[in-house]
Design a protein around this motif. Structure first.
Motif, short mmCIF file in Angstrom:
data_model
loop_
_atom_site.label_atom_id
_atom_site.label_comp_id
_atom_site.label_asym_id
_atom_site.label_seq_id
_atom_site.Cartn_x
_atom_site.Cartn_y
_atom_site.Cartn_z
N ASP A 1 48.06 -38.37 -11.04
CA ASP A 1 49.28 -37.98 -10.34
C ASP A 1 49.24 -38.53 -8.92
O ASP A 1 48.25 -38.36 -8.20
N TYR B 1 49.24 -34.98 -5.91
CA TYR B 1 48.69 -33.70 -6.37
C TYR B 1 47.45 -33.38 -5.52
O TYR B 1 46.35 -33.27 -6.01
N ASN C 1 53.77 -41.24 -11.56
CA ASN C 1 54.45 -40.05 -12.03
C ASN C 1 53.64 -39.41 -13.15
O ASN C 1 53.23 -40.08 -14.10
N GLN D 1 56.37 -28.57 -12.81
CA GLN D 1 56.24 -30.01 -12.91
C GLN D 1 56.48 -30.45 -14.36
O GLN D 1 55.94 -29.87 -15.29
N THR E 1 60.73 -30.79 -12.29
CA THR E 1 60.67 -31.72 -11.16
C THR E 1 59.44 -32.59 -11.34
O THR E 1 58.59 -32.32 -12.21
N ASP E 2 59.33 -33.65 -10.53
CA ASP E 2 58.26 -34.62 -10.79
C ASP E 2 56.94 -34.26 -10.13
O ASP E 2 55.88 -34.69 -10.60
N THR E 3 56.94 -33.49 -9.04
CA THR E 3 55.69 -33.17 -8.34
C THR E 3 55.68 -31.70 -7.93
O THR E 3 56.73 -31.05 -7.85
N HIS E 4 54.50 -31.21 -7.64
CA HIS E 4 54.36 -29.85 -7.11
C HIS E 4 55.06 -29.73 -5.76
O HIS E 4 55.66 -28.70 -5.44
N VAL F 1 52.98 -23.30 -9.75
CA VAL F 1 52.18 -24.50 -9.49
C VAL F 1 50.72 -24.08 -9.37
O VAL F 1 50.39 -22.91 -9.21
#
Length: 553
Positions: free
Chosen positions: A32, A35, A72, A136, A156-159, A176
């Motif tokens: 990731d 992250y 991603n 995520q 969503t794509d990220t924390h 998360v």
């Protein structure tokens, strides 16, 4: 909270007894891109973080060529399934994923529920039913919440984006990983979101390879084991996932619990590891005359195994303490924000109760309680670090100038609980003008610990005393530690055998007769002198004399 690192999670692979090799194959390692602190791109766009450094270290010891690509997470997970990449170092192990991947776990990762200040607190997954929850995409909690049902899942794509959405007022909750959530919340100053403080779900966390790639799985496992055995794994963990120090606090109750665990573990340690192999070879060639000593060696093996476990268990003690230390600053900040509100309410409405206490009493006692919690947490951390240092195998025999007073203080801290149980009268007198000695501080500390524990075991009642003092001999060639106890004393016929291997007068209570034997050999290696003076019914004085260090020689 972040990783609870358990050696028991490691998987053994008997079909692959592998050693580091050179290979022309380049393994593609995914991850990731945002992250932290596990894996992320630094400001220059280079991969970094705990997983990245750990993977590079494994590749180094195993002779593997690797290329790290961060992107991603959803795309990376798909790339592992299709074979575009070979390994994902930061993957949560779930039942569903085991159908597609094989795993090499190295940690436990905890998922926490975050919410805006003033919103209803959600303590577990069931409390999220009927609400909109941000997770995520393709992450472990995406699968978990969809399977749970009754929850509107927002992807969503990220924390980081999950927490930003929550902080901006959109949706109700975000789930998360705890450590990345706290890390990102502070970095981006998302001061209006908090965590419930409890773990919602915990997962095993580690390397994932494509199903059936047993060779890569085994190489990762062996590399991880090498890093653990050499101490490099712990260095990487402490660098990225260790306790954040600023304004850390702990719970007083955690101190008591940890002390109960630490004390019996420490009593299992000794000099067994140094002598174990030699003693095995000797026993194989013994005659019937020493078959009783063979039974003593079996007991020594058990103690050696327990000694090996001490560092791992000490680390397990540090992990829950680290969870408290990391989260308590949030509690402190919360109280700082609440005081003006509580004071205003008090001025308007008079005294009231909070948690069963009158506010006027609570506002005086809470700061004191937090101070005690802070001191307790630091105490736990210091004890665990000293315990791990004492248990760590020292093959270097590194010699240096050693302050015997500092060694005595460190040894006394390690056996503090044993001392308190043995006697109400314990004194230490350290000479301020003590010269340094030349030696290995860890091995000298091992001798001092053995002498103190022997003194504790010699006492018959807590009213009897133990005294330690350090001084320089009149000839100025040696510094001396004297350990004096008022215990049962030693019979004259036993004095000359105290340092013989396996000689003990405490066999019925579990003594192995190796502590003083190991200590005597350590003292001999340092050119020192170990002497015993005892009178039955009066007590014993043990004198440890070590040569004064001369700079340059």
């Amino acid at each position: 909270m972040a990783a609870l690192l358990l050696s028991s999670l490691l998987i053994s692979f008997p079909s692959f007894a592998l050693t580091p090799v050179e290979s022309s194959k380049t393994y593609i390692v995914g991850g990731d891109y945002y992250y932290p602190p596990y894996e992320f791109l630094d400001p220059e766009g280079n991969p970094t973080g705990y997983n990245v450094e750990l993977t590079r270290a494994i590749a180094e010891v195993m002779g593997l060529n690797i290329e790290i690509r961060l992107g991603n997470w959803s795309e990376m997970r798909t790339a592992l399934e299709t074979g575009e990449i070979d390994v994902l170092p930061g993957t949560v192990l779930t039942k569903e994923r085991k159908a597609y991947f094989d795993f090499v776990p190295h940690a436990i990762i905890h998922q926490s529920i975050f919410y805006r200040k003033g919103s209803p607190r959600a303590k577990n997954i069931d409390d999220l039913e009927g609400f909109e929850v941000i997770v995520q995409e393709a992450g472990s909690m995406h699968d978990n919440l969809v399977k749970h049902g009754g929850i509107t899942v927002i992807l969503t794509d990220t924390h980081a984006n999950a927490l930003r959405l929550l902080a901006s007022g959109k949706h109700d909750y975000a789930v998360v990983a705890n450590l990345p959530g706290l890390y990102l919340g502070r970095k981006h100053r998302l001061s209006n979101i908090v965590t419930s403080g409890k773990t919602a779900v915990s997962f095993k966390y580690g390397y994932a390879v494509k199903k059936g790639d047993a060779e890569l799985q085994a190489r990762l496992n062996e590399g991880l084991s090498i890093l653990k055995n050499t101490g490099r794994y712990q260095e990487i963990y402490d660098k990225w996932l260790g306790v954040l120090e600023p304004r850390t606090l702990s719970l007083t109750s955690m101190v008591k619990l940890s002390m109960v665990v630490v004390t019996p573990l420490f009593l299992m340690m000794g000099g067994i590891l140094v002598w174990n192999r030699t003693l095995k070879r000797e026993v194989e060639h013994r005659t019937r005359e020493i078959q009783m000593q063979e039974q003593q060696l079996i007991q020594a093996d058990k103690m050696a195994s327990l000694g090996i476990l001490v560092s791992g268990v000490a680390h397990e003690i540090n992990n829950p303490n680290s969870l408290v230390l990391l989260n308590t600053p949030v509690i402190m900040d919360s109280f700082e924000d609440l005081w003006p509100i509580l004071e205003g309410y008090y001025r308007q409405h008079g005294d009231f109760t909070v948690g069963g206490l009158e506010y006027t009493r609570m506002r005086e006692e809470i700061p004191l309680m937090l101070t005690e919690m802070h001191a307790g947490g630091k105490r736990i951390k210091d004890i665990v670090e000293e315990l791990k240092d004492f248990a760590r195998s020292d093959n270097s025999r590194q010699m240096e100038a050693v302050d015997l007073n500092e060694v005595v203080r460190a040894a006394t801290r390690l056996v503090d609980n044993s001392i308190k149980k043995a006697t109400h009268c314990f004194t230490v007198s350290c000479s301020d003008a003590l010269k340094k000695v030349y030696g290995n501080p860890q091995r000298i500390e091992q001798v001092v610990v053995n002498l103190i524990l022997n003194a504790c075991q010699a006492l018959e009642t807590p009213d009897q005393c133990i005294g330690l003092r350090t001084f320089t001999r009149p000839d100025r060639k040696y510094v001396v530690l004297e350990v004096h106890d008022e215990g049962a004393g030693i019979d004259p016929e036993h004095l000359s055998h105290l340092t013989d291997p396996f000689f003990t007068t405490k066999r019925d209570s579990g003594g192995t007769g190796l502590g003083l034997s190991v200590s005597a050999n350590i003292v001999k290696e340092h050119g020192g002198i170990l002497e015993f003076h005892s009178e039955p019914g009066v007590g014993t004085i043990v004198s440890l004399a070590l040569p004064v260090w001369k700079s340059g020689g």
